[in-house]
Design a protein around this motif. Sequence first.
Motif, PDB file in Angstrom:
ATOM      1  N   PRO A 186     -41.903  80.196  25.824  1.00  0.00           N
ATOM      2  CA  PRO A 186     -41.937  80.076  27.287  1.00  0.00           C
ATOM      3  C   PRO A 186     -41.330  78.762  27.787  1.00  0.00           C
ATOM      4  O   PRO A 186     -41.681  77.683  27.314  1.00  0.00           O
ATOM      5  CB  PRO A 186     -43.435  80.157  27.610  1.00  0.00           C
ATOM      6  N   GLY A 187     -40.408  78.887  28.730  1.00  0.00           N
ATOM      7  CA  GLY A 187     -39.813  77.727  29.376  1.00  0.00           C
ATOM      8  C   GLY A 187     -38.749  77.006  28.591  1.00  0.00           C
ATOM      9  O   GLY A 187     -38.091  76.092  29.119  1.00  0.00           O
ATOM     10  N   ALA A 188     -38.520  77.388  27.334  1.00  0.00           N
ATOM     11  CA  ALA A 188     -37.597  76.632  26.486  1.00  0.00           C
ATOM     12  C   ALA A 188     -36.164  76.699  26.997  1.00  0.00           C
ATOM     13  O   ALA A 188     -35.425  75.712  26.934  1.00  0.00           O
ATOM     14  CB  ALA A 188     -37.670  77.143  25.050  1.00  0.00           C
ATOM     15  N   ARG A 189     -35.770  77.855  27.513  1.00  0.00           N
ATOM     16  CA  ARG A 189     -34.387  78.011  27.974  1.00  0.00           C
ATOM     17  C   ARG A 189     -34.075  77.069  29.135  1.00  0.00           C
ATOM     18  O   ARG A 189     -32.936  76.619  29.304  1.00  0.00           O
ATOM     19  CB  ARG A 189     -34.144  79.462  28.372  1.00  0.00           C
ATOM     20  N   LEU A 190     -35.088  76.752  29.932  1.00  0.00           N
ATOM     21  CA  LEU A 190     -34.892  75.904  31.103  1.00  0.00           C
ATOM     22  C   LEU A 190     -34.704  74.432  30.746  1.00  0.00           C
ATOM     23  O   LEU A 190     -34.373  73.628  31.620  1.00  0.00           O
ATOM     24  CB  LEU A 190     -36.085  76.047  32.054  1.00  0.00           C
ATOM     25  N   LEU A 191     -34.885  74.086  29.487  1.00  0.00           N
ATOM     26  CA  LEU A 191     -34.749  72.690  29.069  1.00  0.00           C
ATOM     27  C   LEU A 191     -33.292  72.272  28.897  1.00  0.00           C
ATOM     28  O   LEU A 191     -33.021  71.090  28.675  1.00  0.00           O
ATOM     29  CB  LEU A 191     -35.499  72.463  27.754  1.00  0.00           C
ATOM     30  N   PHE A 192     -32.364  73.215  28.998  1.00  0.00           N
ATOM     31  CA  PHE A 192     -30.965  72.941  28.691  1.00  0.00           C
ATOM     32  C   PHE A 192     -30.085  73.216  29.902  1.00  0.00           C
ATOM     33  O   PHE A 192     -30.423  74.034  30.760  1.00  0.00           O
ATOM     34  CB  PHE A 192     -30.503  73.773  27.495  1.00  0.00           C
ATOM     35  N   SER A 193     -28.939  72.550  29.945  1.00  0.00           N
ATOM     36  CA  SER A 193     -28.014  72.685  31.069  1.00  0.00           C
ATOM     37  C   SER A 193     -26.781  73.510  30.702  1.00  0.00           C
ATOM     38  O   SER A 193     -25.725  73.364  31.305  1.00  0.00           O
ATOM     39  CB  SER A 193     -27.587  71.298  31.571  1.00  0.00           C
ATOM     40  N   LEU A 194     -26.904  74.387  29.741  1.00  0.00           N
ATOM     41  CA  LEU A 194     -25.782  75.198  29.272  1.00  0.00           C
ATOM     42  C   LEU A 194     -25.337  76.194  30.339  1.00  0.00           C
ATOM     43  O   LEU A 194     -26.152  76.693  31.130  1.00  0.00           O
ATOM     44  CB  LEU A 194     -26.191  75.958  28.007  1.00  0.00           C
ATOM     45  N   ASP A 195     -24.061  76.495  30.343  1.00  0.00           N
ATOM     46  CA  ASP A 195     -23.481  77.455  31.274  1.00  0.00           C
ATOM     47  C   ASP A 195     -24.112  78.827  31.024  1.00  0.00           C
ATOM     48  O   ASP A 195     -23.938  79.415  29.956  1.00  0.00           O
ATOM     49  CB  ASP A 195     -21.962  77.519  31.064  1.00  0.00           C
ATOM     50  N   PRO A 196     -24.831  79.392  32.001  1.00  0.00           N
ATOM     51  CA  PRO A 196     -25.493  80.681  31.776  1.00  0.00           C
ATOM     52  C   PRO A 196     -24.533  81.856  31.677  1.00  0.00           C
ATOM     53  O   PRO A 196     -24.937  82.944  31.260  1.00  0.00           O
ATOM     54  CB  PRO A 196     -26.396  80.816  33.010  1.00  0.00           C
ATOM     55  N   ALA A 197     -23.271  81.647  32.042  1.00  0.00           N
ATOM     56  CA  ALA A 197     -22.289  82.731  31.955  1.00  0.00           C
ATOM     57  C   ALA A 197     -21.707  82.875  30.555  1.00  0.00           C
ATOM     58  O   ALA A 197     -20.912  83.781  30.301  1.00  0.00           O
ATOM     59  CB  ALA A 197     -21.159  82.494  32.950  1.00  0.00           C
ATOM     60  N   VAL A 198     -22.094  81.986  29.662  1.00  0.00           N
ATOM     61  CA  VAL A 198     -21.582  81.984  28.294  1.00  0.00           C
ATOM     62  C   VAL A 198     -22.747  82.166  27.325  1.00  0.00           C
ATOM     63  O   VAL A 198     -23.821  81.573  27.509  1.00  0.00           O
ATOM     64  CB  VAL A 198     -20.839  80.670  27.971  1.00  0.00           C
ATOM     65  N   ALA A 199     -22.548  82.970  26.290  1.00  0.00           N
ATOM     66  CA  ALA A 199     -23.538  83.096  25.221  1.00  0.00           C
ATOM     67  C   ALA A 199     -23.237  82.020  24.171  1.00  0.00           C
ATOM     68  O   ALA A 199     -22.209  82.077  23.500  1.00  0.00           O
ATOM     69  CB  ALA A 199     -23.476  84.486  24.602  1.00  0.00           C
ATOM     70  N   HIS A 200     -24.119  81.055  24.048  1.00  0.00           N
ATOM     71  CA  HIS A 200     -23.904  79.918  23.148  1.00  0.00           C
ATOM     72  C   HIS A 200     -24.595  80.210  21.806  1.00  0.00           C
ATOM     73  O   HIS A 200     -25.754  79.844  21.598  1.00  0.00           O
ATOM     74  CB  HIS A 200     -24.450  78.646  23.777  1.00  0.00           C
ATOM     75  N   LEU A 201     -23.878  80.871  20.927  1.00  0.00           N
ATOM     76  CA  LEU A 201     -24.451  81.300  19.646  1.00  0.00           C
ATOM     77  C   LEU A 201     -23.967  80.432  18.491  1.00  0.00           C
ATOM     78  O   LEU A 201     -23.962  80.875  17.347  1.00  0.00           O
ATOM     79  CB  LEU A 201     -24.087  82.772  19.390  1.00  0.00           C
ATOM     80  N   ASN A 202     -23.578  79.199  18.791  1.00  0.00           N
ATOM     81  CA  ASN A 202     -23.064  78.304  17.754  1.00  0.00           C
ATOM     82  C   ASN A 202     -23.700  76.929  17.875  1.00  0.00           C
ATOM     83  O   ASN A 202     -23.008  75.902  17.894  1.00  0.00           O
ATOM     84  CB  ASN A 202     -21.537  78.205  17.834  1.00  0.00           C
ATOM     85  N   HIS A 203     -25.012  76.894  17.964  1.00  0.00           N
ATOM     86  CA  HIS A 203     -25.702  75.613  18.061  1.00  0.00           C
ATOM     87  C   HIS A 203     -25.395  74.720  16.855  1.00  0.00           C
ATOM     88  O   HIS A 203     -25.405  73.496  16.954  1.00  0.00           O
ATOM     89  CB  HIS A 203     -27.215  75.842  18.158  1.00  0.00           C
ATOM     90  N   GLY A 204     -25.104  75.331  15.704  1.00  0.00           N
ATOM     91  CA  GLY A 204     -24.909  74.565  14.481  1.00  0.00           C
ATOM     92  C   GLY A 204     -23.717  73.632  14.495  1.00  0.00           C
ATOM     93  O   GLY A 204     -23.663  72.700  13.695  1.00  0.00           O
ATOM     94  N   SER A 205     -22.748  73.842  15.367  1.00  0.00           N
ATOM     95  CA  SER A 205     -21.578  72.971  15.370  1.00  0.00           C
ATOM     96  C   SER A 205     -21.803  71.684  16.143  1.00  0.00           C
ATOM     97  O   SER A 205     -21.644  70.591  15.612  1.00  0.00           O
ATOM     98  CB  SER A 205     -20.356  73.719  15.933  1.00  0.00           C
ATOM     99  N   TYR A 206     -22.183  71.807  17.421  1.00  0.00           N
ATOM    100  CA  TYR A 206     -22.296  70.614  18.260  1.00  0.00           C
ATOM    101  C   TYR A 206     -23.649  70.467  18.938  1.00  0.00           C
ATOM    102  O   TYR A 206     -23.867  69.523  19.687  1.00  0.00           O
ATOM    103  CB  TYR A 206     -21.178  70.609  19.322  1.00  0.00           C
ATOM    104  N   GLY A 207     -24.552  71.383  18.684  1.00  0.00           N
ATOM    105  CA  GLY A 207     -25.875  71.290  19.265  1.00  0.00           C
ATOM    106  C   GLY A 207     -25.852  71.478  20.771  1.00  0.00           C
ATOM    107  O   GLY A 207     -24.856  71.904  21.361  1.00  0.00           O
ATOM    108  N   ALA A 208     -26.967  71.171  21.387  1.00  0.00           N
ATOM    109  CA  ALA A 208     -27.104  71.171  22.848  1.00  0.00           C
ATOM    110  C   ALA A 208     -28.215  70.186  23.174  1.00  0.00           C
ATOM    111  O   ALA A 208     -29.307  70.267  22.604  1.00  0.00           O
ATOM    112  CB  ALA A 208     -27.441  72.563  23.379  1.00  0.00           C
TER     113      ALA A 208
END
Length: 396
Positions: free
Chosen positions: A13-35
């Motif tokens: 709960p609420g974890a997604r709101l902790l980040f400022s990632l573009d919601p129009a993009v699926a960010h499925l590569n956290h392993g490269s540069y993180g967030a």
Amino acid sequence: MSTPGQQPPDPIPGARLLFSLDPAVAHLNHGSYGAVPIGVQRAQQRLRDETESNPMRFFVRGLTDRISHSRRHLATFLGADPAGTALIGNATAGAAIVLQSVRLNSGDEVIVTDHGYGAVLFAAERECRRTGAVVRTLSVPQTATDPEIVEIVRAGLRPGRTKLLIVDQITSPTARLFPAAAIVPVAREAGVPVLVDAAHAPGMLPDPVAAIGADFWMGNLHKWGYAPRGTAVLSVAPRWRGRIEPLVVSWEQQSGFPSNVEYQATLDYTPWLAAPVGVFTLRTLGVDTVRAHNAALAAYGQRVVGAALGLGPEALPDPGGPTVSMRLVPLPPGVATSVDEAVALRNRISDQLRTEVAVSAWGGRGFLRLSGQVYNRPDEYDRLAERLPALLAELA
């Protein structure tokens, strides 16, 4: 697309709101540069503001003490000795420091595996060209078991000639947990020091330094530890600390390791000073909860995308550990079999499918690498599974 036994984990709960990632993009590569979580971004910005409000005061009034405080916090989280741990910019910098500090000579060799990170291999090759040593690569099949990997390494060591063994804790191109804890004592018996490339371990694995006991260990905190980019650590066993030389000599040179590695004049230290806020964020969410969620979500993504490409469970590579938050999906034969082709496919998936993934070429085969993180949703993997086959058909 879910089938029984393949349900994704419940969201935190609420974890997604902790980040400022573009919601129009699926960010499925956290392993490269993180967030970087928003709270960590703000903490770093406050430090930048402090720097610019009075640069003289920031750099000359207690900066080394503040760095040491941050180092102690991060080292404790990793199960490392703060007195033998230095903050560095990234794991690749750690490799360069270690390679120059072991003092290679003509006729020596550095051993790597074919699962290693490319920039670390480049660093080893450069140091060997400079010193007259050579790099030798051990081939490890993707399906090798942990005991088989250990035996491959044991057979590859040449006591007296092998001056450094570099192994991964979690591999980048193949997303595999290597049995580093079993490899280190084998190398020690042969008198060979070990550098563990643990770029993905901080935040993903519990006590990753203490569990290994390597001569040298390096890991990034910007990937799975929620730290700002430019935050990594190099942990060194006691017998080597007096031999560590920084890449850049500065005013802390006479202080020895770790201060001589950390302090580099007007470097931007704000990532390091803000990094404990990232660890605090991870702990607030629940470290074990995050690890279990991320690994389960990555496994879900691997299953649904693999199924869309006609791959059954037996064809999907096992990551080798319950908390590994990255998974591989083999691509059809002939797709992305070179680095250039892998980059082109990655960019095409980004542009056409609005999805960020990692694509690698390894062993003559192309692979898709998917990560799982608390900001990801199952439907992002579902959409990739629905649309990827058509894109690959266009390539064919």
